[in-house]
Enzyme design. Sequence first.
Site, mmCIF file in Angstrom:
data_model
loop_
_atom_site.group_PDB
_atom_site.id
_atom_site.type_symbol
_atom_site.label_atom_id
_atom_site.label_comp_id
_atom_site.label_asym_id
_atom_site.label_seq_id
_atom_site.Cartn_x
_atom_site.Cartn_y
_atom_site.Cartn_z
ATOM 1 C CB ALA A 1 -4.074 11.735 23.091
ATOM 2 C CG ASP B 1 -2.118 -0.918 1.061
ATOM 3 O OD1 ASP B 1 -2.358 -1.386 -0.071
ATOM 4 O OD2 ASP B 1 -2.809 -1.166 2.062
ATOM 5 C CG ASN C 1 -9.861 6.758 10.736
ATOM 6 O OD1 ASN C 1 -10.279 7.733 11.329
ATOM 7 N ND2 ASN C 1 -10.603 5.670 10.527
ATOM 8 C CE LYS C 2 -9.191 -1.891 12.854
ATOM 9 N NZ LYS C 2 -8.375 -2.125 14.073
ATOM 10 C CB SER C 3 -3.713 3.147 14.507
ATOM 11 O OG SER C 3 -3.340 4.441 14.098
ATOM 12 C CG ASP D 1 -1.158 13.690 21.969
ATOM 13 O OD1 ASP D 1 -0.993 14.567 22.839
ATOM 14 O OD2 ASP D 1 -0.827 12.495 22.129
#
Length: 271
Positions: A184, A45, A163-165, A149
Site C-alpha cells: 500500500a 509449510d 509476497n504474492k498476496s 504500510d
Amino acid sequence: MKVGIYNNETTESQRVTKLLRAEIERAGLVYDDQNPDVVITIGGDGTLLSAFHHYIDQLDRLRFVGIHTGHLGFYTDWRNFEIDDLVDSLVQDSGQSVSYPLLDMRAGYSDGTVDRYVALNEATIRNITRTMVCDVYINNQLFENFRGDGLCISTPTGSTAYNKSVGGAIMDPNSVGFQLAEMASLNNRVFRTLGSPIIFGADTKLMLRLRDVNDHVMTCDREQLHLKNEKGKRYLMEISFQVSQKRISFARYRHTNFWNRVKDSFIGGGK
C-alpha cells in the site's frame, strides 16, 4: 542414515508421526532428532518453516522432507498415505538433493548493535500506527523514498507466500536472488515510488533506512518483533538484505513440477 521428525500438534500429524517412527525403526534406520541427516516434517509449510529455524545451525549437513497432513503445501512433497513409499526412498537414499537460496537480514540499531536473521520465505517491515517512511538504497545508492504500510522482501521459494498476496511476482525457485514488494505505497503528485515489485540478482544488497523510530513491526518468516521505541532504549535504524551464503536442501526422491503446483494451488483444474 539418521532420521529426525518434526511435527505439528494436530491429531492427524501425531498419528502419522507415530506410524512413521515405527516404520523407520522397522527399516533399520536410526531415529535421531538431535543430529539427523534427514529431517521429515509432518504438517504443512508452516511446520517446515518452524523446523527450518529449529535446525538452522545444521543447514550445511542436513536435508528436509515434507509430509502434508492438511492442504497442499509448496514445501511438502508427500501425502500422509505414502509413508511406506517414503521409507523405501529413505532406505535407498543416495544423497540426492535440491537446494534453494535463503535471505540474510541484518537489523542495525541506534546503540551500534546488529541482529542477524535468515529467512526461508520472507521478511517484512511495517509501521503499525502511522505511515512508514524509509529511504531505499540499492548497492549503497539511494533509489527511492518509500511511504506506505510497509515492505516485503522474499526469497524465490517464498514468492508464492505473503509476497504474492501483496502483489509481488512469482519467481522460479531455481533462480538465485530475492524480491522487494510494496504494501500500500503512497503514490501521488507529491510522493512517488516505483510502484511495482523489484527482483534483485545474487550480488545485490538492499538497505532500508527508517525515517521514524516508533512502532515498527519486523518479521522473519513466522517470527515477529515489535520494535517500540522507549526513552533510553535502542531503536531500529536500518535493515539490510542480501542472498545468504546458506542454502536449504531437500531430499528430492521424486520430481515435483513447481509450475504444476502453482497452477493447482492458484488456478485450479478448470479449462
